[in-house]
Design a protein around this motif. Structure first.
Motif, PDB file in Angstrom:
ATOM      1  N   ALA A  24      45.948 -77.389  -3.663  1.00 31.13           N
ATOM      2  CA  ALA A  24      47.067 -76.949  -4.491  1.00 31.13           C
ATOM      3  C   ALA A  24      47.580 -75.616  -3.962  1.00 31.13           C
ATOM      4  CB  ALA A  24      46.626 -76.798  -5.948  1.00 31.13           C
ATOM      5  N   LEU A  25      48.804 -75.290  -4.280  1.00 30.42           N
ATOM      6  CA  LEU A  25      49.374 -74.024  -3.856  1.00 30.42           C
ATOM      7  C   LEU A  25      48.723 -72.873  -4.618  1.00 30.42           C
ATOM      8  CD1 LEU A  25      53.174 -74.891  -3.618  1.00 30.42           C
ATOM      9  CD2 LEU A  25      51.546 -74.634  -1.744  1.00 30.42           C
ATOM     10  N   HIS A  26      48.529 -71.757  -3.930  1.00 27.51           N
ATOM     11  CA  HIS A  26      47.968 -70.557  -4.543  1.00 27.51           C
ATOM     12  C   HIS A  26      48.974 -70.014  -5.566  1.00 27.51           C
ATOM     13  CE1 HIS A  26      46.440 -66.431  -4.820  1.00 27.51           C
ATOM     14  NE2 HIS A  26      45.310 -66.901  -4.314  1.00 27.51           N
ATOM     15  N   PRO A  27      48.494 -69.394  -6.664  1.00 30.90           N
ATOM     16  CA  PRO A  27      49.426 -68.875  -7.673  1.00 30.90           C
ATOM     17  C   PRO A  27      50.443 -67.888  -7.111  1.00 30.90           C
ATOM     18  CG  PRO A  27      47.159 -68.105  -8.057  1.00 30.90           C
ATOM     19  CD  PRO A  27      47.091 -69.236  -7.096  1.00 30.90           C
ATOM     20  N   ILE A  28      50.055 -67.103  -6.097  1.00 37.43           N
ATOM     21  CA  ILE A  28      51.018 -66.180  -5.485  1.00 37.43           C
ATOM     22  C   ILE A  28      52.127 -66.960  -4.789  1.00 37.43           C
ATOM     23  CG2 ILE A  28      51.330 -64.434  -3.678  1.00 37.43           C
ATOM     24  CD1 ILE A  28      48.573 -63.372  -4.335  1.00 37.43           C
ATOM     25  N   PHE A  68      42.561 -62.918  -5.037  1.00 40.81           N
ATOM     26  CA  PHE A  68      42.165 -62.904  -3.632  1.00 40.81           C
ATOM     27  C   PHE A  68      40.716 -63.333  -3.407  1.00 40.81           C
ATOM     28  CE2 PHE A  68      45.479 -59.608  -4.095  1.00 40.81           C
ATOM     29  CZ  PHE A  68      46.438 -60.160  -3.273  1.00 40.81           C
ATOM     30  N   GLU A  69      40.006 -63.720  -4.458  1.00 38.89           N
ATOM     31  CA  GLU A  69      38.589 -64.066  -4.325  1.00 38.89           C
ATOM     32  C   GLU A  69      38.351 -65.506  -3.892  1.00 38.89           C
ATOM     33  OE1 GLU A  69      37.120 -63.065  -8.172  1.00 38.89           O
ATOM     34  OE2 GLU A  69      36.779 -60.946  -7.672  1.00 38.89           O
ATOM     35  N   ASN A  70      39.407 -66.352  -3.930  1.00 40.06           N
ATOM     36  CA  ASN A  70      39.307 -67.766  -3.516  1.00 40.06           C
ATOM     37  C   ASN A  70      38.244 -68.523  -4.301  1.00 40.06           C
ATOM     38  OD1 ASN A  70      41.337 -67.580  -1.584  1.00 40.06           O
ATOM     39  ND2 ASN A  70      39.927 -66.850  -0.017  1.00 40.06           N
ATOM     40  N   LEU A  74      41.355 -71.203  -8.989  1.00 38.55           N
ATOM     41  CA  LEU A  74      42.514 -71.803  -8.320  1.00 38.55           C
ATOM     42  C   LEU A  74      42.823 -73.199  -8.830  1.00 38.55           C
ATOM     43  CD1 LEU A  74      41.789 -70.636  -4.659  1.00 38.55           C
ATOM     44  CD2 LEU A  74      43.371 -69.619  -6.304  1.00 38.55           C
ATOM     45  N   GLU A  75      41.787 -73.945  -9.276  1.00 37.88           N
ATOM     46  CA  GLU A  75      42.015 -75.305  -9.780  1.00 37.88           C
ATOM     47  C   GLU A  75      42.909 -75.329 -11.011  1.00 37.88           C
ATOM     48  OE1 GLU A  75      38.081 -76.718 -10.405  1.00 37.88           O
ATOM     49  OE2 GLU A  75      37.792 -77.373  -8.329  1.00 37.88           O
ATOM     50  N   GLN A  76      43.007 -74.213 -11.696  1.00 39.68           N
ATOM     51  CA  GLN A  76      43.833 -74.158 -12.907  1.00 39.68           C
ATOM     52  C   GLN A  76      45.316 -74.233 -12.594  1.00 39.68           C
ATOM     53  OE1 GLN A  76      42.456 -71.069 -15.812  1.00 39.68           O
ATOM     54  NE2 GLN A  76      40.947 -70.601 -14.227  1.00 39.68           N
TER      55      GLN A  76
END
Length: 337
Positions: free
Chosen positions: A103-107, A325-327, A332-334
């Motif tokens: 999925a795309l990163h929130p940033i 930035f912690e990956n 990130l799944e959210q």
């Protein structure tokens, strides 16, 4: 000589039956050919009248072994193929393995949303270099070397005149130098400052905007930001401008949005004020226009800059910038769409 030839052929045939790989068979064949040459070199020791007969015998043995090599090579290749098929066999009765899609990163999500919003207002995107000269990052933006505003930004210098850009505003200068008004650009990208706490990172992302044309006023800036706030957050989001200071804009403003958590009533997120500071903006300073060869008596403009992480934290309720930035896949799944 004949006995030596027979012994060699018997030895090769025995070894051939034991070889189970194409590589091993190839090496055995090379060995046979080498030793056969050694046997044939002994023909010069035979009487001349015996040489033709012995040469005929050597050719017969050689031809026979060549055929056996070919037969054995076919058998070995078949064995290797069967072994490969067995190793790669797939049991179609077993349940399949599920692979999660990324999925795309929130940033990235917020950056794309911002570009879509402002592109809908006619902005085009310009991305400048991350390693900038002191001139583009400071001097051309009305911040000479002795200007106190330089103390507002802790800069990473690579050389006396080279640095990691502290703002994407440098891209605005590059565009104004090359293009004549009207100008309407967005300049997104990474920027770097020696700052590190719960709401700041040494590396973060900015989205800067610039509009230069005849008759541009602060009201145009406020109207555009009001439209941005409604599309980025909620239709009821309000915009407030407060006086501030930036060397490259005059007048300068801090832009607050009504708190999306409480609707402006006051809560923990907005510290009871009902407002949250989001970005800085203002009318482009006359000196900045002059530095780029734009007549400030004919053209005016406004500029604004926002931290993409700041917008993402507000939009998604993230309370620590380091989380971005912690990956951590649980975080990130959210954001999977």
């Amino acid at each position: 000589m004949k006995e030596k030839l027979q012994a060699l052929c018997t030895e090769i045939e025995t070894a051939m039956a034991e070889v189970a790989t194409s590589r091993g068979l190839y090496e055995l064949k090379v060995k046979f050919q080498s030793e056969l040459k050694g046997v044939m070199s002994g023909m010069r020791d035979l009487p001349k009248e015996e040489r033709p007969a012995f040469g005929k015998i050597v050719n017969e043995y050689k031809q026979d072994l060549e055929e056996k090599f070919e037969t054995r090579a076919a058998a070995v290749k078949e064995m290797e193929m069967q072994a490969k098929y067995a190793a790669e066999r797939i049991d179609i009765t077993m349940p399949g393995k599920a692979y999660k899609a990324g999925a795309l990163h929130p940033i990235t999500l917020v950056k794309n949303q911002l570009i879509d919003i402002f592109a809908g207002m006619g902005f085009k995107v310009f991305e400048g270099p991350e390693i900038e000269t002191d001139y583009y990052n400071f001097t051309a933006l009305n911040t000479p070397k002795d200007h106190p505003a330089r103390d507002m930004q802790d800069t990473f210098y690579l050389a006396e005149n080279l640095l990691l850009r502290t703002q994407t505003s440098a891209g605005q200068i590059r565009v104004m130098e090359k293009e004549a008004p009207p100008i309407k650009i967005l300049s997104p990208g990474r920027v770097f400052r020696s700052d590190d706490d719960a709401t700041h990172s040494p590396m973060f992302h900015q989205m800067e905007g610039l509009v230069v044309d005849k008759g541009i006023t602060l009201c145009d800036l406020q109207g555009m930001l009001a439209e941005f706030a409604k599309k980025m957050f909620t239709s009821s989001t309000k915009v407030r401008l407060r006086p501030s200071y930036f060397p490259f804009t005059e007048p300068s403003v801090e832009v607050d949005l009504s708190c999306s958590e409480c609707g402006g009533k006051g809560c923990r997120l907005c510290k009871g004020t009902g407002w949250i500071e989001v970005l800085g903006a203002g009318m482009v300073n006359r000196r900045v226009l002059e530095n780029c060869g734009v007549d400030p008596d004919e053209y005016t403009g406004f500029a604004f800059g926002m931290g993409i992480e700041r917008i993402a934290m507000l939009k998604y309720g993230v309370n620590n910038i380091k989380t971005l930035f912690e990956n951590d896949t649980r975080f990130l799944e959210q954001f999977e769409e």
